[in-house]
Design an enzyme around this catalytic site. Structure first.
Site, PDB file in Angstrom:
ATOM      1  N   SER A  56       0.901  -1.203  -0.129  1.00 27.01           N
ATOM      2  CA  SER A  56      -0.039   0.110   0.170  1.00 27.01           C
ATOM      3  C   SER A  56       0.733   1.019  -0.017  1.00 27.01           C
ATOM      4  O   SER A  56       2.182   1.092   0.243  1.00 27.01           O
ATOM      5  CB  SER A  56      -0.764   0.202   1.321  1.00 27.01           C
ATOM      6  OG  SER A  56      -1.524   1.310   1.539  1.00 27.01           O
TER       7      SER A  56
ATOM      8  N   TYR B  25      -2.616  -0.610  10.392  1.00 29.56           N
ATOM      9  CA  TYR B  25      -2.574  -0.740   9.059  1.00 29.56           C
ATOM     10  C   TYR B  25      -0.892  -0.689   8.453  1.00 29.56           C
ATOM     11  O   TYR B  25      -0.448  -1.393   7.660  1.00 29.56           O
ATOM     12  CB  TYR B  25      -3.675  -0.422   8.241  1.00 29.56           C
ATOM     13  CG  TYR B  25      -3.800  -0.341   6.598  1.00 29.56           C
ATOM     14  CD1 TYR B  25      -3.830  -1.770   6.413  1.00 29.56           C
ATOM     15  CD2 TYR B  25      -3.485   0.606   6.026  1.00 29.56           C
ATOM     16  CE1 TYR B  25      -3.956  -1.941   4.998  1.00 29.56           C
ATOM     17  CE2 TYR B  25      -3.380   0.254   4.303  1.00 29.56           C
ATOM     18  CZ  TYR B  25      -3.785  -1.192   3.952  1.00 29.56           C
ATOM     19  OH  TYR B  25      -3.690  -1.333   2.872  1.00 29.56           O
TER      20      TYR B  25
END
Ligand code: NDP
Length: 271
Positions: free
Chosen positions: A133, A146
């Site tokens: 990501s 995350y």
């Protein structure tokens, strides 16, 4: 020519589903894995075989890879993609939720790599694509767990790449920015389960503000294309960030340094 065999995790929606379909369209036989079998059945075809599994279940992963090898005799591509985003301030996210984030996003990828690598080593070929990501190279308020999980994915990927390159195995990262899938709605639903005291309301509002662009962001097709390009290229980039804003964000984090970048992000989150 031998048909190429791929295993894609998180294939019941979003990026994984688009990737499974694109690989199948390009001649791959794809094992499409996720927990929601009903969703996987929607993409079953002569080239896509659904596999119901939870990436936290080591035995299910072992049985799946055994099934791939016993039916097809090889595995050419692993796309480690299943994941979710645990939002919330570090002070407030329970340790149980934090462990769950790592169990799926980090140990899920590691379990699959450990299970397919012996076969790829024996074949002396293969490509592993780990979905990271934009948060794999930066961290912002509310995204801590995350971002930590994606930083861990990037560290593992860089290590394993060097360990297996002599066996003809490629290991690459694809780093999406904001992509329109089920990911953001699921993130926001999880955020609602975290109890934040009033002092953190600015962070919560900021998260909603940052994610407000999601409806206008690109769909998963561009990421699926990046995966196809990576697995069909003789020399794929080791980390491909896209779309452009994901590339720029990583460059800005590197150029600005931690303090200035944190200030810019707080402005964007309207703190
Ligand atoms: P989706 O929520 O649409 O898809 C996530 C997939 O992961 C689903 O197929 C889900 O299937 C699967 N999954 C989640 N938990 C598990 C589990 N425990 N076991 C097996 N499968 C699981 O999100 P995206 O397609 O957007 O996300 C795919 C990847 O892309 C993730 O790794 C995410 O971090 C990354 N990413 C996404 C971005 C975005 O903006 N969308 C941005 C940057 C990275 P099921 O629930 O059926 O098991």
């Amino acid at each position: 020519m031998t048909q190429r065999i791929a295993l894609v995790t998180g294939a019941s929606s979003g990026i994984g589903r688009a990737t499974a379909e694109l690989l199948a369209k390009n001649g791959y036989y794809v094992f499409a894995a996720a927990r929601r079998l009903d969703r996987l059945e929607q993409i079953r075809s002569d080239h896509i075989e659904p596999v119901e599994l939870d990436v936290t279940d080591e035995e299910a992963i072992r049985m799946t890879v055994n099934h791939v090898i016993s039916t097809k005799g090889r595995i050419d591509v692993l796309v480690n993609n299943a994941g979710f985003g645990q939002l919330g301030a570090i002070e407030c996210v329970s340790m149980e939720a934090a462990h769950r984030q790592f169990e799926v996003n980090v140990f899920g990828y590691a379990r699959f790599m450990q299970t397919v690598l012996p076969h790829m080593r024996e074949q002396r070929s293969g490509c592993i694509v780990n979905m990271t990501s934009v948060m794999g190279k930066m961290s912002t308020p509310g995204f801590g767990w995350y971002a930590a999980s994606k930083h861990a994915v990037e560290a593992l990927t860089d290590a394993v790449r060097g360990e297996v390159m002599e066996f003809g195995i490629e290991v690459v990262l694809i780093a999406p920015g904001l992509i329109k899938t089920e990911f953001v709605p699921r993130q926001l639903a999880l955020l609602d389960t975290v109890a934040h005291p009033p002092a953190y309301q600015k962070v919560i509002k900021g998260l909603y503000h940052l994610l407000a662009n999601e409806p206008t962001s690109p769909g998963p097709a561009i990421i699926a294309q990046a995966v196809l390009d990576a697995v069909t290229s003789a020399n794929p980039p080791v980390r491909h960030a896209l779309p452009l804003d994901a590339k720029l964000a990583a460059a800005a984090r590197w150029l600005f340094g931690a303090r200035l970048f944190a200030w810019v992000i707080r402005r964007q989150m309207k703190f």
